[in-house]
Design an enzyme around this catalytic site. Sequence first.
Site, PDB file in Angstrom:
ATOM      1  N   ASP A  55      37.657  42.229   5.119  1.00  0.00           N
ATOM      2  CA  ASP A  55      38.391  42.798   6.249  1.00  0.00           C
ATOM      3  C   ASP A  55      39.207  44.038   5.872  1.00  0.00           C
ATOM      4  OD1 ASP A  55      37.435  40.663   7.676  1.00  0.00           O
ATOM      5  OD2 ASP A  55      39.389  40.106   8.494  1.00  0.00           O
ATOM      6  N   ASP A  56      39.527  44.794   6.903  1.00  0.00           N
ATOM      7  CA  ASP A  56      40.507  45.893   6.859  1.00  0.00           C
ATOM      8  C   ASP A  56      39.987  47.148   6.158  1.00  0.00           C
ATOM      9  OD1 ASP A  56      42.097  43.807   7.804  1.00  0.00           O
ATOM     10  OD2 ASP A  56      43.225  43.604   5.944  1.00  0.00           O
ATOM     11  N   HIS A 105      37.042  45.601  13.555  1.00  0.00           N
ATOM     12  CA  HIS A 105      38.315  44.913  13.272  1.00  0.00           C
ATOM     13  C   HIS A 105      39.489  45.749  13.796  1.00  0.00           C
ATOM     14  CE1 HIS A 105      40.762  41.915  11.328  1.00  0.00           C
ATOM     15  NE2 HIS A 105      41.223  42.697  10.373  1.00  0.00           N
ATOM     16  N   HIS A 109      44.701  47.918  13.445  1.00  0.00           N
ATOM     17  CA  HIS A 109      45.143  46.562  13.127  1.00  0.00           C
ATOM     18  C   HIS A 109      46.364  46.071  13.893  1.00  0.00           C
ATOM     19  CE1 HIS A 109      45.429  43.006  10.472  1.00  0.00           C
ATOM     20  NE2 HIS A 109      44.183  43.292  10.155  1.00  0.00           N
ATOM     21  N   TYR A 146      44.396  39.695  12.504  1.00  0.00           N
ATOM     22  CA  TYR A 146      45.124  38.438  12.258  1.00  0.00           C
ATOM     23  C   TYR A 146      44.411  37.226  12.865  1.00  0.00           C
ATOM     24  CZ  TYR A 146      48.593  42.149  11.815  1.00  0.00           C
ATOM     25  OH  TYR A 146      49.233  43.313  11.500  1.00  0.00           O
ATOM     26  N   HIS A 199      39.122  40.518   1.236  1.00  0.00           N
ATOM     27  CA  HIS A 199      39.547  41.902   1.523  1.00  0.00           C
ATOM     28  C   HIS A 199      39.087  42.833   0.407  1.00  0.00           C
ATOM     29  CE1 HIS A 199      42.317  39.248   3.728  1.00  0.00           C
ATOM     30  NE2 HIS A 199      42.310  40.202   4.642  1.00  0.00           N
TER      31      HIS A 199
HETATM   32 ZN   LIG Z   1      42.760  42.325   9.018  1.00  0.00          ZN
END
Ligand SMILES: [Zn+2]
Length: 249
Positions: A55-56, A105, A109, A146, A199
């Site tokens: 993610d991210d 995503h 964020h 989240y 991540h």
């Molecule tokens: Zn995230």
Amino acid sequence: MSRQILSLLAIAAVGVTLAPAPASAQPRPTQPPAAQAPAKAVDCEQVKCIALTFDDGPGKYAGALLDTLKKYNAKATFFLEGQYVHSRPSFVKRMAQEGHELGNHSYKHPNFTTLEPGAVRDEIKKTQDAVKKAAGVEPKLLRPPYGMADIQTSDIAAEFGMPMILWTAGSRDWATKNEAEIKKQTLAVAKQDGIILMHDWVKQTVDSMPSIIKTLQKNGYQLVTVSDVVKRENLQPGDIYPVPEGWQK
Ligand SMILES: [Zn+2]
């Protein structure tokens, strides 16, 4: 208007782009080559599958991660943040070319459940556009930041033709930032058809990947994309998977 009707309208509006091709479907020879390398069909009814998700990103260590995935012939799913797609487009292009799955995503964020609908749409749309520009493909899965979603989020995901994907377990990599801990936790929560949250901005995650992948493969897992794992769930736009406790449709 009911959520169901909205969903149906959304399905009608986006048409054929929603449904993943059945495993047996072969691309017609007249079709131009897809920008995304066609993933080898994996049948998770037959083999022990697991989906690692990052993610991210793309995070700054994505290149090293892609090298590792390639070396071990493993596929992963990247839930990308639009702002980093914009700043690191070459990683995104490479992810698509090497057969990994790209998910949305958000752009920056935010917690979607605190935003007005227009702002949520904007976050999703800007990221769809950024990924399309970088890699020539559009994400078909949404992971809300989240893992926070509500009915409004579900309705908007449906408008975009995307189911929402959470995770069955996390590696807690962002919290421990310790190679041995990340490996221990990931292997402890690994299970057939699991979706593991990781991540690629955590250096220790990327450093621990060769060891984690080797162990998973030794234990009989095939590392596949989220779409491979959820294929039999027949998820519809706006659906959420796995369904969180207390989620009301
Ligand atoms: Zn995230």
